[in-house]
Structure formats: structure tokens, C-alpha cells
Design a protein around this motif. Structure first.
Motif, PDB file in Angstrom:
ATOM      1  N   GLU A 343      -1.998   3.366   3.066  1.00 35.09           N
ATOM      2  CA  GLU A 343      -1.331   2.207   3.639  1.00 35.09           C
ATOM      3  C   GLU A 343      -2.351   1.326   4.336  1.00 35.09           C
ATOM      4  OE1 GLU A 343       1.199  -0.666   4.930  1.00 35.09           O
ATOM      5  OE2 GLU A 343       1.726   0.956   3.556  1.00 35.09           O
ATOM      6  N   ARG A 346       0.374  -1.901   7.180  1.00 33.47           N
ATOM      7  CA  ARG A 346       0.922  -1.418   8.457  1.00 33.47           C
ATOM      8  C   ARG A 346       0.514   0.042   8.658  1.00 33.47           C
ATOM      9  NH1 ARG A 346       6.765  -2.644   6.678  1.00 33.47           N
ATOM     10  NH2 ARG A 346       7.335  -1.194   8.359  1.00 33.47           N
ATOM     11  N   GLU A 349       2.238   2.324  11.202  1.00 36.79           N
ATOM     12  CA  GLU A 349       3.676   2.538  11.084  1.00 36.79           C
ATOM     13  C   GLU A 349       4.056   3.358   9.860  1.00 36.79           C
ATOM     14  OE1 GLU A 349       5.352  -1.342  10.997  1.00 36.79           O
ATOM     15  OE2 GLU A 349       5.174  -1.655  13.169  1.00 36.79           O
ATOM     16  N   ARG A 350       3.352   3.126   8.739  1.00 32.03           N
ATOM     17  CA  ARG A 350       3.752   3.771   7.485  1.00 32.03           C
ATOM     18  C   ARG A 350       2.618   4.619   6.926  1.00 32.03           C
ATOM     19  NH1 ARG A 350       6.216  -1.018   3.769  1.00 32.03           N
ATOM     20  NH2 ARG A 350       3.988  -1.425   3.538  1.00 32.03           N
ATOM     21  N   ASP A 406      10.795   3.424   1.473  1.00 30.51           N
ATOM     22  CA  ASP A 406      11.304   2.063   1.380  1.00 30.51           C
ATOM     23  C   ASP A 406      11.614   1.684  -0.066  1.00 30.51           C
ATOM     24  OD1 ASP A 406      10.765   2.046   4.062  1.00 30.51           O
ATOM     25  OD2 ASP A 406       8.956   0.813   3.901  1.00 30.51           O
ATOM     26  N   SER A 410       7.142   2.720  -0.373  1.00 31.26           N
ATOM     27  CA  SER A 410       6.263   3.118   0.724  1.00 31.26           C
ATOM     28  C   SER A 410       6.888   4.244   1.541  1.00 31.26           C
ATOM     29  CB  SER A 410       5.963   1.926   1.634  1.00 31.26           C
ATOM     30  OG  SER A 410       5.176   0.981   0.957  1.00 31.26           O
ATOM     31  N   THR A 412       7.319   6.541   4.885  1.00 31.20           N
ATOM     32  CA  THR A 412       7.202   6.586   6.341  1.00 31.20           C
ATOM     33  C   THR A 412       7.572   7.992   6.796  1.00 31.20           C
ATOM     34  OG1 THR A 412       7.777   4.244   6.591  1.00 31.20           O
ATOM     35  CG2 THR A 412       7.976   5.644   8.541  1.00 31.20           C
TER      36      THR A 412
END
Length: 527
Positions: A343, A346, A349-350, A406, A410, A412
Motif C-alpha cells: 500500500e 494510505r 491505514e491500509r 474494499d 485493498s 485493511t
């Protein structure tokens, strides 16, 4: 059809990228010394070493070579030379305790142990390494010593590593290993939840992992890069970066086991490093050293790769502003050969999108965490180099993570399933709290663990590292609680926030929550 074996990496080093180089940097920050070897020279040395190991100690298929060394040229040579013979490399975490160190080094029983003689004088691990080598020698394991010029002399029954190479320079390795599914490495987990687990890695899995890591979705390395892998070779081959560099022609800068932050910054500047990889705590320390004026900002650095633990937002911002580099965070496990997602947009965050040949899936749903529209699920992964799955082909490996995926694919990570806190019948995700604490401008790192409670069974307690010392009378704990209250329901808020100088980490730089739980339980009567 040519089998997928690591011999192909030597062929590329010799014929496609002969002028790329390996640089080994030794000495303290104020006296850095570099030795250089081109990929062509390195490939010749690897083939000579393979001949020496086979002829001198009769190394061959089903044999194991235990390696005790930091990140240096000799360790890199062993990663490719030993598998040429059909044997496998067992690189051992030098920072482990005595019994665990001994167990991993001796199982499976090695034909030989290769040890850097510099380790015997190391203030932290020297005595343990010395005892281990003596123990192995007494049971008939052949000792091969890497002795630098002017280094400690070897015992009479010890074979010189360099002599194995010098006696065979110029001899080509013409043999082709027929079985691409022959084991080439033994990988060990970091043991964050118990004793380390061990897995064999085949030639085929290692080569496919290199090909996947070389893509733009992953490391994106090329022959124009100069890579500093600070992740130790004894942990998943340094996240696979040394072998990926051999495939792509990226030059390697190897700095041993000294992670002094000013030294790292000076190595990056002196050797024009373009990509460097380490856990987030290392990058926090490097940025702090530069901000204190102990080193200059490395001018060639274009990207920092990080993983092993979540990336705090404050560290992400420091890397961008202090180092002037992009940041890519990677998620993976020993069982997936590390760095299975990347990633860059971000990274705080991810975990990002899976690299080629890796597939992700969520199994079932679990209790929804705060602020999520879709309940997360249990993460599963599969692929041709997912070594944690030893069942039938195509089966999924359950990672133990709670995650969401997502619409764009992606990943998370929400938490480890074993780390979830059940308080009064309701689930609390510590990782969500940790991540939000790290968005506070004063917070460097945070960890949240469960502590026993007479009424609610478990309640969260937070341990926080700050950028600065709190001022006299400053209610920093109250400020952090208020920061959390904007994002989470009241029953998610930690009953206590403890300010600490540092968080305990494991031997490979991961947060050690087992130690933190022991600390919390020991303090329970005092709180």
C-alpha cells in the motif's frame, strides 16, 4: 522444460546484470568502511562455494546448513550456493534466547554450521553463539568459520569459509537441479504467540516469490536501484529482498547487524541508497537522528518499505518530511513468505492490494467493529508460495487476522483474532484503538491489551509512547481519552492509558504483546 530453481538467479547475475554490485558496510557511524563485489564476481564466488561445500564436506540433497550471521555478503552467498547442491539453508535469528536458539539451529540436524567469527565478541549474543557452536561441534556438526582479515583465529578443526571459495574459483556449476520442489530454505516464524514454527521453502516457491516481488505492484525494483535491506536475512530471507535484487539487478547495500539510526542514515547517504526496508520503529529512530542533526538527509532515497507492524501516522509523516521519500507498507507472514500486499496511497491505514499470484478471501463474518458499515471477516490467503498451507493444492490458509477488503481489492487489517477483547459480551478491536491513538500529534506508538476485570471479564488498557515529555501538570491521558472518544463508543475506551518510554519488541522488531500482558498483570495490584 527448465525447472524453476534458484540457479536462474545466478545466471542473471552473471550474464544480465554483471556490473550491479553488493556493498558490505562495516564500522561505526563515524568510520564507515565499504567492500564491493560485482554481481559477476559474486556469482563466480557462489559457484565456487557450492563446489567447495560438496567436495570438502560432501554436502548434498537432504542436508541442512545452519547459518549464524548478520546481513553481509557471505550470508548472501550462502543463500544461493547451498541450494545449488540440493541442500537447504537454515538461517537462525541471532537475538533469540539460548534454548530456542539451540533448538532451531539443531533441528533438523545440520551437516554443517557456518558462523561469522565476529559474533563471538558481540556484547549481546556472543556468549550464546559461542556455546551453541561448541555444542554443535561436540555432536559432530562440521564448523565453517567466516573470519575477516585480522579477525579471531578459528579452532583447529574448523574449516575456513574463504578457503572453500578460493580453492574452487573458476569452476562453473553446470548441474541443473531436476526437482524444483526440492527444499531450499527453512523459515521460522517470529514466535510472537509461542514457540517459533518452522517451514520448508522449495526452489519453485522461492523463484515464484521473486518474480511476484519484482513487479511494479510490489517492490518495483530495477537495475537502477540500490537497496538497503535492514530486515534480517534470518527472517524470511530479509523479506525476500536479496533474491529479488538478484533477479532484477538492483544493487545491494548490506550493513550487518548494527541498527544505530545515525549510522543507517549515513550508510544511505554514502552509498546512494534508493530503496530501504525496515520495521516502523527503525524509521522513527532514523528520522529522529536526522532531526537532531546527527546525520544528513539521504539524497538518493526514493522509497521506504516497511512492515512487520502497523505504521503510525506520525512515522509516515516523518518519513515523508524528514527523509523526503515515498512510503510503501507491506503485509505478510512467514507462512506467506512476507510482503503479500503493498500500500502506497494510505500506508498508515491500509495493508494494500495483493501482489501477483496471491489471492485473498474473507471467511464468515465476525462482530462489527466501531464505525464499519460492513462486518469484517476472517482473512484467508492462497498462492503458489503460501507455505503455511500443507494440505491439498488450492486450499486456503487462515491467517488469524480480522480484516475487510474494499471494493478495489485493498486489504485493511482490523485486528488479530486472538487479540480481540471481549468486554461484557461485546467485542473490542485493540488495533483500531491503537491506530487512532497514533493519529494524535503527540503519539509515536501505541499498544492496547486486555486486562482481567471482576465485572466485565476483560477491559482494554493502552500503553503509549510520546514524541515528548509531558509538561508538569499536563493531563495527557485525559487528552488522549478525549481523542478516542470522538471515534469510538464509551465502552471501547481504555480504562487506563499508561505513558511509557518504549514498547517491548520481539527479536525481529515486532510488538511483543505477550510481554506487555505480563507487565500489565504484574501491575494490576498497583493500579
Amino acid at each position: 522444460m527448465l525447472p524453476l530453481t534458484l540457479h536462474h538467479l545466478l545466471w542473471r547475475m552473471l550474464t544480465v546484470h554483471p556490473t550491479s554490485e553488493v556493498v558490505t558496510v562495516t564500522g561505526p557511524a563515524n568510520d564507515l568502511r565499504s567492500t564491493r563485489c560485482t554481481y559477476e564476481q559474486l556469482a563466480w564466488r557462489m559457484e565456487a562455494l557450492a563446489h567447495g561445500l560438496r567436495d570438502e564436506i560432501e554436502l548434498g540433497p537432504d542436508d541442512t546448513v545452519t547459518v549464524l550471521d548478520w546481513n553481509d555478503q557471505q550470508h548472501l552467498e550462502l543463500l544461493l550456493a547451498v541450494p545449488l547442491t540440493g541442500a537447504k539453508v537454515n538461517s537462525i535469528n541471532l537475538r533469540l534466547g539460548g534454548e530456542t536458539l539451540s533448538h532451531l539451529a539443531r533441528n533438523p540436524r545440520p551437516k554443517a554450521v557456518v558462523v561469522s567469527s565476529d559474533l563471538f565478541d558481540h556484547p549481546a549474543v556472543g556468549s550464546a553463539i559461542q556455546a551453541l557452536v561448541e555444542e554443535m561441534r561436540s555432536t559432530g556438526v562440521i564448523t565453517v568459520a567466516i573470519t575477516p582479515p585480522g579477525g579471531r583465529p578459528t579452532a583447529p578443526d574448523t574449516i575456513s569459509y574463504e578457503s572453500l571459495i578460493q580453492a574452487n574459483l573458476g569452476r562453473r556449476w553446470e548441474e541443473v537441479l531436476e526437482d524444483e520442489n526440492a527444499p531450499a530454505f527453512i523459515f521460522h516464524t517470529s514466535g510472537t504467540t509461542g514457540l517459533p514454527k518452522s517451514y520448508e521453502v522449495t526452489h519453485r516457491a522461492a523463484v515464484l516469490h521473486c518474480l511476484s516481488q519484482a513487479t511494479v505492484e510490489a517492490t518495483g525494483l530495477s537495475s537502477r536501484d540500490r537497496v538497503l535491506p535492514l530486515a534480517p536475512f534470518f527472517h524470511v530471507n530479509g523479506w525476500g529482498l536479496p533474491l529479488t535484487a538478484a533477479l532484477t539487478g538492483a544493487s545491494l547495500v548490506l550493513s550487518g547487524g548494527d541498527l544505530n539510526p545515525a549510522r543507517i542514515a549515513k550508510v544511505m547517504q554514502q552509498e546512494n541508497v534508493t530503496v530501504a526496508a525496515a520495521v516502523p520503529t527503525v524509521w522513527f529512530d532514523v528520522c529522529a537522528a536526522i532531526e537532531r542533526g546527527e546525520a544528513t538527509r539521504p539524497s538518493a532515497l526514493r522509497e521506504v518499505l516497511t512492515g512487520g507492524s502497523p505504521l503510525p501516522e506520525s512515522v509516515w509523516k516523518s518519513i515523508r518530511s524528514t527523509l523526503g521519500a515515498g512510503v510503501a507498507t507491506a503485509w505478510g507472514m512467514t507462512e506467506t513468505m512476507a510482503c503479500s500486499t503493498y500500500e502506497r496511497e494510505r500506508p498508515h491505514e491500509r495493508a494494500g492490494k495483493p501482489i501477483p499470484l496471491v489471492e485473498l478471501d474473507l471467511q464468515e463474518t465476525v462482530a462489527s467493529t466501531a464505525g464499519l458499515d460492513t462486518p469484517p471477516g476472517r482473512l484467508r490467503v492462497r498462492g503458489p508460495f503460501v507455505i503455511g498451507n500443507t494440505t491439498e493444492p488450492g486450499a486456503w490458509f487462515t491467517t488469524g487476522d480480522i480484516a475487510t477488503i474494499d471494493e478495489d481489492g485493498s486489504l485493511t487489517l482490523r485486528d488479530r483474532e486472538n487479540d480481540l477483547i471481549k468486554s461484557g459480551g461485546e467485542w473490542i478491536a485493540p488495533a483500531e484503538i491503537e491506530q487512532h491513538l497514533c493519529t494524535h500529534p503527540d503519539v509515536v506508538a501505541a499498544a492496547v491489551i486486555p486486562v482481567s476485570h471482576p465485572k466485565w471479564i476483560e477491559r482494554p488498557r493502552a500503553f503509549v509512547v510520546l514524541h515528548r515529555e509531558p509538561e508538569f501538570g499536563e493531563l495527557i491521558e485525559e487528552a488522549l481519552t478525549a481523542h478516542l472518544a470522538h471515534a469510538f463508543p464509551r465502552w471501547w475506551l481504555p480504562d487506563q492509558i499508561v505513558i511509557v518510554d518504549e514498547l517491548p519488541i520481539t527479536a525481529v522488531g515486532k510488538l511483543d504483546k505477550r510481554s506487555l500482558r505480563k507487565i500489565a498483570e504484574s501491575q494490576k495490584e498497583k493500579v
